[in-house]
Design a protein around this motif. Structure first.
Motif, PDB file in Angstrom:
ATOM      1  N   LEU A  54     -11.584  18.979   6.393  1.00  0.00           N
ATOM      2  CA  LEU A  54     -10.525  19.641   7.153  1.00  0.00           C
ATOM      3  C   LEU A  54     -10.428  19.103   8.583  1.00  0.00           C
ATOM      4  CD1 LEU A  54     -10.957  23.337   5.944  1.00  0.00           C
ATOM      5  CD2 LEU A  54      -9.132  21.739   5.333  1.00  0.00           C
ATOM      6  N   VAL A  55     -11.572  18.845   9.202  1.00  0.00           N
ATOM      7  CA  VAL A  55     -11.560  18.271  10.552  1.00  0.00           C
ATOM      8  C   VAL A  55     -10.871  16.911  10.537  1.00  0.00           C
ATOM      9  CG1 VAL A  55     -13.010  17.264  12.366  1.00  0.00           C
ATOM     10  CG2 VAL A  55     -13.560  19.524  11.440  1.00  0.00           C
ATOM     11  N   GLU A  56     -11.230  16.077   9.577  1.00  0.00           N
ATOM     12  CA  GLU A  56     -10.600  14.765   9.476  1.00  0.00           C
ATOM     13  C   GLU A  56      -9.099  14.892   9.242  1.00  0.00           C
ATOM     14  OE1 GLU A  56     -10.744  10.637   6.816  1.00  0.00           O
ATOM     15  OE2 GLU A  56     -12.224  12.233   6.442  1.00  0.00           O
ATOM     16  N   LEU A  57      -8.716  15.832   8.377  1.00  0.00           N
ATOM     17  CA  LEU A  57      -7.296  16.025   8.087  1.00  0.00           C
ATOM     18  C   LEU A  57      -6.524  16.432   9.335  1.00  0.00           C
ATOM     19  CD1 LEU A  57      -4.825  16.383   6.270  1.00  0.00           C
ATOM     20  CD2 LEU A  57      -5.671  18.683   5.707  1.00  0.00           C
ATOM     21  N   PHE A  58      -6.981  17.463  10.020  1.00  0.00           N
ATOM     22  CA  PHE A  58      -6.210  17.986  11.146  1.00  0.00           C
ATOM     23  C   PHE A  58      -6.231  17.039  12.344  1.00  0.00           C
ATOM     24  CE2 PHE A  58      -7.340  22.219   9.075  1.00  0.00           C
ATOM     25  CZ  PHE A  58      -6.180  22.200   8.307  1.00  0.00           C
ATOM     26  N   SER A  95      -6.345  13.768  12.017  1.00  0.00           N
ATOM     27  CA  SER A  95      -5.410  12.711  11.616  1.00  0.00           C
ATOM     28  C   SER A  95      -3.971  13.147  11.830  1.00  0.00           C
ATOM     29  CB  SER A  95      -5.626  12.343  10.143  1.00  0.00           C
ATOM     30  OG  SER A  95      -6.903  11.799   9.930  1.00  0.00           O
ATOM     31  N   LEU A  96      -3.684  14.405  11.521  1.00  0.00           N
ATOM     32  CA  LEU A  96      -2.322  14.898  11.661  1.00  0.00           C
ATOM     33  C   LEU A  96      -1.890  14.929  13.121  1.00  0.00           C
ATOM     34  CD1 LEU A  96      -2.239  17.793   9.024  1.00  0.00           C
ATOM     35  CD2 LEU A  96      -1.366  15.466   8.797  1.00  0.00           C
ATOM     36  N   VAL A  97      -2.714  15.493  13.996  1.00  0.00           N
ATOM     37  CA  VAL A  97      -2.297  15.561  15.401  1.00  0.00           C
ATOM     38  C   VAL A  97      -2.228  14.170  16.021  1.00  0.00           C
ATOM     39  CG1 VAL A  97      -3.089  17.926  15.725  1.00  0.00           C
ATOM     40  CG2 VAL A  97      -4.650  16.040  16.211  1.00  0.00           C
ATOM     41  N   ASP A  98      -3.070  13.255  15.572  1.00  0.00           N
ATOM     42  CA  ASP A  98      -2.979  11.876  16.059  1.00  0.00           C
ATOM     43  C   ASP A  98      -1.657  11.241  15.629  1.00  0.00           C
ATOM     44  OD1 ASP A  98      -5.441  12.075  17.246  1.00  0.00           O
ATOM     45  OD2 ASP A  98      -6.525  11.006  15.660  1.00  0.00           O
ATOM     46  N   GLY A  99      -1.106  11.707  14.504  1.00  0.00           N
ATOM     47  CA  GLY A  99       0.161  11.180  14.005  1.00  0.00           C
ATOM     48  C   GLY A  99       1.368  11.971  14.477  1.00  0.00           C
ATOM     49  N   GLY A 100       1.167  12.909  15.389  1.00  0.00           N
ATOM     50  CA  GLY A 100       2.284  13.664  15.934  1.00  0.00           C
ATOM     51  C   GLY A 100       2.691  14.870  15.114  1.00  0.00           C
ATOM     52  N   ILE A 101       1.814  15.330  14.222  1.00  0.00           N
ATOM     53  CA  ILE A 101       2.098  16.479  13.360  1.00  0.00           C
ATOM     54  C   ILE A 101       1.223  17.656  13.791  1.00  0.00           C
ATOM     55  CG2 ILE A 101       2.118  17.330  10.982  1.00  0.00           C
ATOM     56  CD1 ILE A 101       2.234  14.372  10.097  1.00  0.00           C
ATOM     57  N   ILE A 102       1.845  18.805  14.044  1.00  0.00           N
ATOM     58  CA  ILE A 102       1.104  19.987  14.466  1.00  0.00           C
ATOM     59  C   ILE A 102       0.715  20.817  13.234  1.00  0.00           C
ATOM     60  CG2 ILE A 102       1.165  22.121  15.815  1.00  0.00           C
ATOM     61  CD1 ILE A 102       1.141  19.583  17.480  1.00  0.00           C
ATOM     62  N   PRO A 103      -0.583  21.031  12.981  1.00  0.00           N
ATOM     63  CA  PRO A 103      -0.986  21.903  11.878  1.00  0.00           C
ATOM     64  C   PRO A 103      -0.456  23.325  12.098  1.00  0.00           C
ATOM     65  CG  PRO A 103      -2.827  20.542  12.600  1.00  0.00           C
ATOM     66  CD  PRO A 103      -1.740  20.373  13.616  1.00  0.00           C
ATOM     67  N   TYR A 104       0.255  23.833  11.112  1.00  0.00           N
ATOM     68  CA  TYR A 104       0.995  25.093  11.249  1.00  0.00           C
ATOM     69  C   TYR A 104       0.308  26.227  10.501  1.00  0.00           C
ATOM     70  CZ  TYR A 104       5.179  28.121  10.588  1.00  0.00           C
ATOM     71  OH  TYR A 104       6.074  29.157  10.540  1.00  0.00           O
ATOM     72  N   TYR A 105       0.166  26.069   9.185  1.00  0.00           N
ATOM     73  CA  TYR A 105      -0.444  27.106   8.359  1.00  0.00           C
ATOM     74  C   TYR A 105      -1.595  26.539   7.526  1.00  0.00           C
ATOM     75  CZ  TYR A 105       3.159  30.759   8.951  1.00  0.00           C
ATOM     76  OH  TYR A 105       3.997  31.737   9.431  1.00  0.00           O
TER      77      TYR A 105
END
Length: 324
Positions: free
Chosen positions: A253-257, A259-269
């Motif tokens: 989960l740490v790697e996923l989130f 990676s997402l914020v590094d790509g400009g995606i805000i984890p929402y739910y």
């Protein structure tokens, strides 16, 4: 000639036997595959390439490939776990929450997730138009946001999607349009010049909420396509479902989130699993979920930690769970 994404879409596994051969699964493991699944296999080649061969324990395989585990019986799991039918105001429209309505743009998806809460949903597939749905939206001035879901709204061809967005744009009280999509995870080429042009024409604020469960679903190629949406002013958010054997692990989960914020995606739910019939083997115990959320809070900046939520039918909003 069909667009590139349509050509790539044809490179999709729909045969369990063909996929088993591609993944080099030995006969003993093939016996655990559900060959005649009620919810059929659908897996883009791009994702199949990422699955580790000769095993059934790969987190991508578990999400998309039907296993005998789906025949597990559990009294708490049912065909309509979020009671969509209760909120169906037209054949392709759900109105559940104040100010927001959900349009079932299509029954089609780029891939079939084995935990999908709408895998038993009786979609309207005979009527191609959205006449009734648009009329309902036009007549209810309390609706300021329309969520395009399905299925997956990006499964619509450009002509139908353009027409739908144009019709929504003409409704004065609709100020925001939100896409709920998983399509780019399997076929990022869907975000092509034509789609960008269609989206740019819409004089409403558009949001994209991407369904992403595991860090191996994302890569630099995907982020390059998603960046095109950011460049035209479309915010990107993500939603993730906690799934046993897929992402019920802190480091995953740490790697996923991150990676997402590094790509400009805000984890929402971060969703609890909806108790859908056929998905009981994905259940994660509440205590384990709480441990993971507490650990995420300690490891990540606040904007990288999604809200931990559960869907409860009949409630006025999603239930935000706490880590306490």
């Amino acid at each position: 000639m069909s667009p590139l994404w349509r050509q790539i879409q044809r490179q999709t596994f729909t045969s369990v036997a063909a996929l088993a051969d591609f993944l080099e699964l030995p006969p003993l493991l093939q016996k655990r595959l559900l060959v005649r699944a009620r919810f059929p296999l659908r897996l883009p080649y791009r994702l199949a390439e990422k699955i580790e061969k000769k095993t059934l324990d790969d987190p991508l395989l578990r999400q998309f490939v039907p296993l005998m585990d789906e025949e597990m019986q559990n009294s708490g799991f049912c065909a309509d776990p979020v009671q969509d039918q209760q909120f169906r105001k037209a054949k392709k429209l759900l109105h559940k929450y104040q100010g927001r309505a959900l349009l079932l743009a299509t029954s089609a998806c780029a891939m079939h997730c084995r935990f999908c809460f709408r895998q038993h949903f009786p979609y309207e597939t005979d009527e191609p138009s959205f006449t009734q749905e648009l009329q309902y939206l036009s007549e209810d001035s309390s609706i300021s946001e329309v969520i395009l879901s399905g299925g997956d709204p990006l499964s619509l061809g450009d002509e139908r999607l353009d027409a739908l967005l144009s019709a929504l744009a003409k409704i004065p009280h609709v100020r925001r349009i939100r896409f709920h999509t998983r399509f780019p995870i399997g076929i990022p080429e869907r975000i092509d010049d034509s789609l960008i042009q269609i989206l740019q024409k819409v004089d409403k604020q558009i949001y994209f909420v991407l369904h992403i469960n595991h860090p191996r679903e994302v890569d630099t190629g995907l982020f390059a396509f998603l960046r095109r949406l950011l460049q035209i002013g479309i915010p990107l958010l993500s939603q993730t479902v906690l799934l046993k054997g897929v992402n019920d692990d802190l480091e995953v989960l740490v790697e996923l989130f991150e990676s997402l914020v590094d790509g400009g995606i805000i984890p929402y739910y971060l969703h609890e699993l909806d108790p859908v019939e056929g998905g009981a083997h994905f259940f994660v115990a509440k205590e384990r979920e709480r441990e993971l959320v507490q650990a995420l809070q300690a490891r990540l900046p606040g904007y990288a930690v999604p809200r931990w939520v559960r869907e409860e039918p009949g409630k006025a909003h999603k239930i935000i769970l706490t880590e306490q």
